[in-house]
Design a protein around this motif. Structure first.
Motif, PDB file in Angstrom:
ATOM      1  N   LYS A 167       0.814  -1.207   0.000  1.00 16.97           N
ATOM      2  CA  LYS A 167       0.000   0.000   0.000  1.00 16.97           C
ATOM      3  C   LYS A 167       0.852   1.264   0.000  1.00 16.97           C
ATOM      4  N   ARG A 168       2.039   1.184   0.621  1.00 16.15           N
ATOM      5  CA  ARG A 168       2.771   2.426   0.872  1.00 16.15           C
ATOM      6  C   ARG A 168       4.116   2.513   0.151  1.00 16.15           C
ATOM      7  N   ILE A 169       4.439   1.558  -0.695  1.00 16.35           N
ATOM      8  CA  ILE A 169       5.682   1.651  -1.475  1.00 16.35           C
ATOM      9  C   ILE A 169       5.320   1.614  -2.956  1.00 16.35           C
ATOM     10  N   PRO A 170       5.261   2.772  -3.613  1.00 19.77           N
ATOM     11  CA  PRO A 170       4.794   2.802  -5.011  1.00 19.77           C
ATOM     12  C   PRO A 170       5.901   2.481  -6.016  1.00 19.77           C
ATOM     13  N   ILE A 171       6.541   1.330  -5.848  1.00 17.90           N
ATOM     14  CA  ILE A 171       7.393   0.860  -6.935  1.00 17.90           C
ATOM     15  C   ILE A 171       6.474   0.519  -8.096  1.00 17.90           C
ATOM     16  N   PRO A 172       6.979   0.504  -9.312  1.00 18.52           N
ATOM     17  CA  PRO A 172       6.073   0.316 -10.459  1.00 18.52           C
ATOM     18  C   PRO A 172       5.147  -0.886 -10.324  1.00 18.52           C
ATOM     19  N   ALA A 173       5.649  -1.995  -9.816  1.00 19.79           N
ATOM     20  CA  ALA A 173       4.803  -3.194  -9.725  1.00 19.79           C
ATOM     21  C   ALA A 173       3.598  -2.963  -8.822  1.00 19.79           C
ATOM     22  N   PHE A 174       3.767  -2.181  -7.765  1.00 17.53           N
ATOM     23  CA  PHE A 174       2.648  -1.882  -6.869  1.00 17.53           C
ATOM     24  C   PHE A 174       1.854  -0.663  -7.359  1.00 17.53           C
ATOM     25  N   ALA A 175       2.577   0.311  -7.941  1.00 14.47           N
ATOM     26  CA  ALA A 175       1.934   1.584  -8.296  1.00 14.47           C
ATOM     27  C   ALA A 175       0.901   1.417  -9.406  1.00 14.47           C
ATOM     28  N   ARG A 176       1.113   0.434 -10.287  1.00 12.22           N
ATOM     29  CA  ARG A 176       0.125   0.235 -11.366  1.00 12.22           C
ATOM     30  C   ARG A 176      -1.228  -0.150 -10.781  1.00 12.22           C
ATOM     31  N   ALA A 177      -1.196  -1.015  -9.793  1.00 15.97           N
ATOM     32  CA  ALA A 177      -2.464  -1.381  -9.133  1.00 15.97           C
ATOM     33  C   ALA A 177      -3.025  -0.199  -8.351  1.00 15.97           C
TER      34      ALA A 177
END
Length: 596
Positions: free
Chosen positions: A199-209
């Motif tokens: 929820k709190r680390i917007p690396i690309p893999a997480f940020a896309r979601a």
């Protein structure tokens, strides 16, 4: 200190918009607030600091730090608020845009106080565009009661939709007062921190979601806005329908009370179904909004209808009822003759420590790249000692850029002028850049030991917190040396000869140097004695050299300077020091008693 407002839990109180936002934060359980002062938002944190000890409140070095700090507190489950003027959101834009993706655990309110008409700002930026760009919901109160209510609703929306919420005010809403119904504080438990990297680390893999969730959230918020109780249609004559928000909605209701009005309090995302129903109700539509045609363009492009707004209303400046009457095609109301007020151009206060520094620079036929603060008034005649101003902290970067363009010769007669609070806010990185990239200019840190232009707030250099409690004091000299500056000198700006000698030496030095011009602001330091300047008319040669200071305590009549003893600052003797014949001197036995 006034009686704390937290002792009043019912009845009505006359509050400004800023005071009402502070009240709303307190009543709805905000635990923590952080901000950097900036007109017209400053009083929000000041009010919290003075009246609501249940909220932990602090000044931050700048708006970015303030937003990052409240974000962390929200991650820990606390309800939080930050406030800033419109350009402050530019400073905080980096965390602002990403926080939209991360969302909120404890409710997050970000107050953006816009300044149509530029009463105290360098541009008329309309931050509704930033809310849309960051995909963050935005609420706009039209008076103090709504400012209180919408602060609480913003916290609820933030937690319900997992998003920060922008509360946008404008100068008139921030500073005008209206009745507010008071309620007791509602304690909201801190939820506590739960580790959640996805929820709190917007690396690309997480940020896309995260982005997918943000788009879904925007659609859900638009649906929510269709039934949001503060978005409402006020029915009247359906020949002309008016869409308005913020203080403009109050003006419309005042000048055209019989019209059908769509009053929007959530202005992003827009409630398309509600707007569609309104458009179908009326024969003609007009949008009344200060600033840019934000609502007009959004509605026109969404419905492909020729909705009119700025064809009838100005883009520039602040609205008032007379402007709204004219734009709606109503006859003007005869206005009373304006009061006769003497023209008072902006100028540095009598005794201001910055005057000595600018006078010396002017005497040396030198100038400065400037910054945001009282010292910006160094541009005014007769001092004429400032060439540029861009934004907070820019004076140093602009000086180094001029050197990159024109070499050392280009800045041989220029220095960078920046205040102590602004140096901490965003100037120090410019100084690091100058040293790192081999510049040679001189930076003057005008340290008056307070954040003066916004009314005298504490900062890390004063050694006091928002509530006046003792704190660690930032050592500006040590910071400059740690940046790699080998020559850091401290001078009293009322020591004109000493300051001139130091500036000549440092501006000739083939490396970066810092001169700290240090003397407390006259608005926060109570003078230790009483003294006024007096003139010996026999010695005066009418050379007007004293007038080159631009001191408001001095005027010139019948070929002689005249001292206004009520304005003359006891601890200043600049006019006596610049007088070549000793005709002006300080009388330490004479008290100020009347204006001469």
């Amino acid at each position: 200190m006034k009686k704390p407002l937290n002792a009043k839990t019912d009845g009505l109180a006359l509050l400004s918009g800023n005071e009402a936002i502070a009240r709303g934060a307190w009543e709805h359980g905000v635990h923590f607030a952080s901000a950097y002062p900036g007109t017209p938002s400053t009083e929000i944190l000041e009010t919290i600091g003075e009246h609501y000890p249940e909220i932990e409140a602090q000044w931050a070095p700048n708006e970015k730090v303030a937003l990052e700090t409240i974000a962390g507190a929200s991650f820990g489950g606390a309800r939080v608020l930050t406030a800033m003027k419109h350009v402050g959101l530019n400073v905080a834009a980096d965390p602002f845009f990403t926080l939209s993706y991360i969302g909120a655990t404890g409710g997050i309110v970000i107050v953006s106080a816009d300044d149509p008409g530029m009463h105290s700002s360098q541009n008329e930026q309309d931050n509704r565009h930033l809310a849309r760009a960051a995909k963050v919901p935005m609420l706009e109160p039209s008076d103090s009661a709504e400012a209180r209510d919408l602060t609480g609703l913003a916290l609820d929306i933030s937690e319900r939709f997992d998003t920060p919420v922008m509360l946008r005010t404008t100068t008139r809403t921030s500073h005008s007062s209206s009745p507010v119904a008071l309620a007791p504080r509602r304690e909201v438990p801190v939820k506590g921190y739960v580790r959640d990297p996805r929820k709190r680390i917007p690396i690309p893999a997480f940020a896309r979601a995260m982005h997918t969730r943000v788009e879904e959230r925007t659609r859900a918020l638009s649906e929510f806005g269709n039934t949001f109780q503060y978005n409402r249609i006020i029915e009247g004559d359906r020949k002309l329908g008016v869409i308005a928000s913020g203080v403009s909605a109050s003006y419309v209701r005042e000048v055209l009370p019989g019209a059908t009005i769509l009053k929007l309090a959530m202005t992003w995302p827009l409630p398309w179904d509600l707007i569609g129903r309104f458009l179908a109700m009326v024969d003609e539509v007009r949008v009344v909004e200060e600033g840019d045609p934000f609502l007009e363009e959004q509605i026109r492009s969404h419905f492909l209808l020729p909705v009119e707004g700025k064809r009838h209303f100005p883009v520039e400046g602040e609205f008032n009822p007379a402007i709204v009457r004219k734009g709606l095609g109503l006859d003007p109301v005869p206005a009373r003759a304006p009061a006769e007020v003497p023209q008072r151009p902006p100028m540095l206060c009598a005794g201001c420590p910055h005057r000595g520094a600018f006078w010396v620079l002017s005497k040396m036929k030198s100038s400065t790249t400037g910054d945001i603060g009282c010292y910006t008034l160094g541009l005014m005649p007769p001092l004429n000692a400032m060439d540029t101003t861009v934004c907070m902290g820019a004076s140093i970067g602009v000086l180094s850029g001029l050197e990159k363009a024109g070499g050392r010769e280009a800045v041989s007669k220029l220095a960078a002028a920046i205040g102590d609070s602004t140096f901490v806010h965003s100037g120090v990185t410019g100084l690091i850049d100058m040293v790192y990239n081999g510049c040679t200019g001189t930076v003057i840190v005008m340290d008056n030991s307070i954040t003066a232009m916004t009314g005298g707030q504490q900062n890390p250099g004063t050694g006091r917190t928002l509530r006046g409690e003792p704190s660690a004091r930032l050592d500006i000299e040590a910071v400059c040396r740690a940046c790699g500056v080998s020559s850091v000198r401290v001078v009293d700006p009322h020591d004109l000869k000493g300051l001139e000698a130091v500036l000549r030496e440092e501006m000739a030095r083939p490396e970066v140097s810092v001169v700290i011009s240090r003397r407390p602001c006259v608005m926060v330091r109570k003078p230790s004695g009483r003294a006024v300047a007096v003139l010996d008319p026999e010695a005066c040669i009418s050379c007007r050299r004293c007038m080159s200071l631009g001191c408001p305590a001095l005027s010139f009549h019948d070929g002689r300077p005249v001292v206004n003893s009520l304005l003359c600052y006891p601890e200043c003797r600049l006019c006596a020091d610049v007088c070549p014949k000793g005709a002006l001197s300080k009388d330490y036995n004479r008290e100020a008693s009347s204006a001469d």
